[in-house]
Motif scaffolding. Structure first.
Motif, PDB file in Angstrom:
ATOM      1  N   SER A 163       1.687  91.527 -55.487  1.00  0.00           N
ATOM      2  CA  SER A 163       0.995  92.114 -56.644  1.00  0.00           C
ATOM      3  C   SER A 163       1.902  92.089 -57.864  1.00  0.00           C
ATOM      4  O   SER A 163       1.446  91.837 -58.998  1.00  0.00           O
ATOM      5  CB  SER A 163       0.574  93.552 -56.328  1.00  0.00           C
ATOM      6  OG  SER A 163      -0.385  93.582 -55.291  1.00  0.00           O
TER       7      SER A 163
ATOM      8  N   SER B 162       0.916  84.039 -54.133  1.00  0.00           N
ATOM      9  CA  SER B 162       0.337  85.372 -54.322  1.00  0.00           C
ATOM     10  C   SER B 162      -1.172  85.317 -54.489  1.00  0.00           C
ATOM     11  O   SER B 162      -1.896  86.205 -54.036  1.00  0.00           O
ATOM     12  CB  SER B 162       0.970  86.058 -55.534  1.00  0.00           C
ATOM     13  OG  SER B 162       0.517  85.487 -56.761  1.00  0.00           O
TER      14      SER B 162
ATOM     15  N   TYR C 163      -2.568  84.929 -50.988  1.00  0.00           N
ATOM     16  CA  TYR C 163      -2.334  86.153 -50.225  1.00  0.00           C
ATOM     17  C   TYR C 163      -3.271  87.270 -50.670  1.00  0.00           C
ATOM     18  O   TYR C 163      -3.810  88.019 -49.841  1.00  0.00           O
ATOM     19  CB  TYR C 163      -0.880  86.588 -50.391  1.00  0.00           C
ATOM     20  CG  TYR C 163      -0.552  87.895 -49.710  1.00  0.00           C
ATOM     21  CD1 TYR C 163      -0.085  87.921 -48.404  1.00  0.00           C
ATOM     22  CD2 TYR C 163      -0.699  89.115 -50.381  1.00  0.00           C
ATOM     23  CE1 TYR C 163       0.211  89.123 -47.776  1.00  0.00           C
ATOM     24  CE2 TYR C 163      -0.409  90.316 -49.762  1.00  0.00           C
ATOM     25  CZ  TYR C 163       0.044  90.316 -48.456  1.00  0.00           C
ATOM     26  OH  TYR C 163       0.324  91.502 -47.833  1.00  0.00           O
ATOM     27  N   LEU C 164      -3.484  87.382 -51.956  1.00  0.00           N
ATOM     28  CA  LEU C 164      -4.343  88.453 -52.487  1.00  0.00           C
ATOM     29  C   LEU C 164      -5.831  88.154 -52.316  1.00  0.00           C
ATOM     30  O   LEU C 164      -6.673  88.976 -52.674  1.00  0.00           O
ATOM     31  CB  LEU C 164      -4.023  88.676 -53.967  1.00  0.00           C
ATOM     32  CG  LEU C 164      -2.597  89.183 -54.261  1.00  0.00           C
ATOM     33  CD1 LEU C 164      -2.320  89.183 -55.753  1.00  0.00           C
ATOM     34  CD2 LEU C 164      -2.379  90.571 -53.675  1.00  0.00           C
TER      35      LEU C 164
ATOM     36  N   LEU D 169      -7.595  91.713 -53.149  1.00  0.00           N
ATOM     37  CA  LEU D 169      -6.695  92.846 -53.338  1.00  0.00           C
ATOM     38  C   LEU D 169      -6.434  93.128 -54.814  1.00  0.00           C
ATOM     39  O   LEU D 169      -5.766  94.108 -55.139  1.00  0.00           O
ATOM     40  CB  LEU D 169      -5.373  92.605 -52.609  1.00  0.00           C
ATOM     41  CG  LEU D 169      -5.484  92.398 -51.089  1.00  0.00           C
ATOM     42  CD1 LEU D 169      -4.095  92.300 -50.468  1.00  0.00           C
ATOM     43  CD2 LEU D 169      -6.274  93.535 -50.438  1.00  0.00           C
TER      44      LEU D 169
ATOM     45  N   THR E 156       2.170  93.167 -49.891  1.00  0.00           N
ATOM     46  CA  THR E 156       1.141  93.372 -50.912  1.00  0.00           C
ATOM     47  C   THR E 156       1.760  93.871 -52.210  1.00  0.00           C
ATOM     48  O   THR E 156       1.390  93.420 -53.300  1.00  0.00           O
ATOM     49  CB  THR E 156       0.083  94.369 -50.416  1.00  0.00           C
ATOM     50  OG1 THR E 156      -0.551  93.837 -49.243  1.00  0.00           O
ATOM     51  CG2 THR E 156      -0.971  94.612 -51.480  1.00  0.00           C
TER      52      THR E 156
ATOM     53  N   GLU F 128       1.926  96.318 -46.285  1.00  0.00           N
ATOM     54  CA  GLU F 128       2.095  97.122 -47.495  1.00  0.00           C
ATOM     55  C   GLU F 128       3.217  96.577 -48.375  1.00  0.00           C
ATOM     56  O   GLU F 128       3.075  96.479 -49.599  1.00  0.00           O
ATOM     57  CB  GLU F 128       2.383  98.573 -47.113  1.00  0.00           C
ATOM     58  CG  GLU F 128       2.460  99.516 -48.306  1.00  0.00           C
ATOM     59  CD  GLU F 128       2.645 100.967 -47.898  1.00  0.00           C
ATOM     60  OE1 GLU F 128       2.959 101.792 -48.780  1.00  0.00           O
ATOM     61  OE2 GLU F 128       2.482 101.269 -46.704  1.00  0.00           O
TER      62      GLU F 128
ATOM     63  N   ARG G 102      -0.571  90.061 -44.078  1.00  0.00           N
ATOM     64  CA  ARG G 102      -0.669  91.158 -45.041  1.00  0.00           C
ATOM     65  C   ARG G 102      -0.012  92.423 -44.505  1.00  0.00           C
ATOM     66  O   ARG G 102      -0.195  92.810 -43.350  1.00  0.00           O
ATOM     67  CB  ARG G 102      -2.139  91.442 -45.369  1.00  0.00           C
ATOM     68  CG  ARG G 102      -2.750  90.483 -46.370  1.00  0.00           C
ATOM     69  CD  ARG G 102      -4.200  90.827 -46.657  1.00  0.00           C
ATOM     70  NE  ARG G 102      -4.756  89.977 -47.716  1.00  0.00           N
ATOM     71  CZ  ARG G 102      -6.017  90.028 -48.114  1.00  0.00           C
ATOM     72  NH1 ARG G 102      -6.859  90.892 -47.542  1.00  0.00           N
ATOM     73  NH2 ARG G 102      -6.445  89.233 -49.077  1.00  0.00           N
TER      74      ARG G 102
END
Length: 248
Positions: free
Chosen positions: A83, A200, A203-204, A146, A79, A76, A74
């Motif tokens: 997202s 995703s 990951y989130l 997230l 993400t 910025e 992870r």
């Protein structure tokens, strides 16, 4: 030698196109039905087996290991990327893509058939995802989320819808006439998009890897099933159209 080989290949291709396909115009539909039916059976068996293993908690270690590995990256930038990608698997993105596809198919073919077929595949996958979530009643991962989620976990609705919608677009790319380079480029983009949407969700922190796998297989089931049904309808339509002049 190379030039001679190219000449022979071109001759064979021309011969097959003129002689073979002219006599068996329905062959592509039969091949589509056969391949899709086999794929449907394989996907059904895969989904059942995966679901059984999840129910028996046989894949807990795999889920935890893969999730922790992916989450460890992870950042910025990632993400922001994931997202954005996950939003491409949401209903608003499908509405936008559907409108664009409708415009394309209408102005190119003056037909709503293909956009209607794509919408049917997406609708079936979305509805079945909602039902399956309630049936299996699997809680979301305990990792930090997230993005906000309010539904259950298995199978991943984003993954199932992505495979159904973008996967059926791959089917249409294969079926439609277009330059080979364009077909390959579109297929690669769509495959990358499907995989990215699934990634995703892990990951989130809102899905286990097996949720995503189940969603992919579930979406593939509907793509294969609808490919069979639509091809059968097209065959029947072609036969009806060919009989009408003879009867007249």
């Amino acid at each position: 030698m190379k030039q001679t080989l190219l000449v022979v290949i071109r001759w064979i291709r021309s011969f097959v196109r003129e002689k073979f396909h002219s006599q068996y115009e329905d062959l592509p539909y039969y091949l589509t039905i056969a391949i899709s039916a086999v794929l449907f059976i394989i996907a059904i068996n895969g989904f059942v087996q995966l679901t059984d293993e999840i129910a028996e908690n046989d894949l807990v270690g795999v889920d935890e290991a893969v999730s922790e590995y992916i989450v460890s990256y992870r950042s910025e930038a990632l993400t922001s990327y994931f997202s954005f990608v996950t939003d491409l698997g949401d209903r608003y993105a499908y509405v936008i893509f559907t409108v664009l596809l409708a415009a394309y198919f209408f102005f190119k073919n003056r037909s709503w058939k293909f956009i209607g077929q794509t919408a049917i595949v997406l609708l079936l996958a979305s509805l079945s995802s909602v039902v399956l979530k309630r049936v299996f009643n699997r809680a979301r991962p305990s990792l930090e989320h997230l993005v906000d989620v309010n539904t259950l976990s298995y199978p991943s609705g984003h993954s199932m819808s992505a495979m159904a919608f973008y996967g059926f677009l791959i089917f249409l790319c294969v079926r439609h006439r277009m330059p080979t380079w364009l077909r390959l480029m579109l297929i690669l983009i769509l495959v990358f998009l499907i995989l990215s949407i699934g990634m995703s969700r892990i990951y989130l922190g809102v899905h286990y890897p097996t949720d995503v796998a189940g969603g992919f297989v579930g979406g593939l089931i509907w793509v294969a099933f609808c490919a069979v049904v639509f091809s059968i309808f097209e065959l029947l339509r072609r036969r009806q159209a060919s009989r009408e002049p003879a009867e007249g």
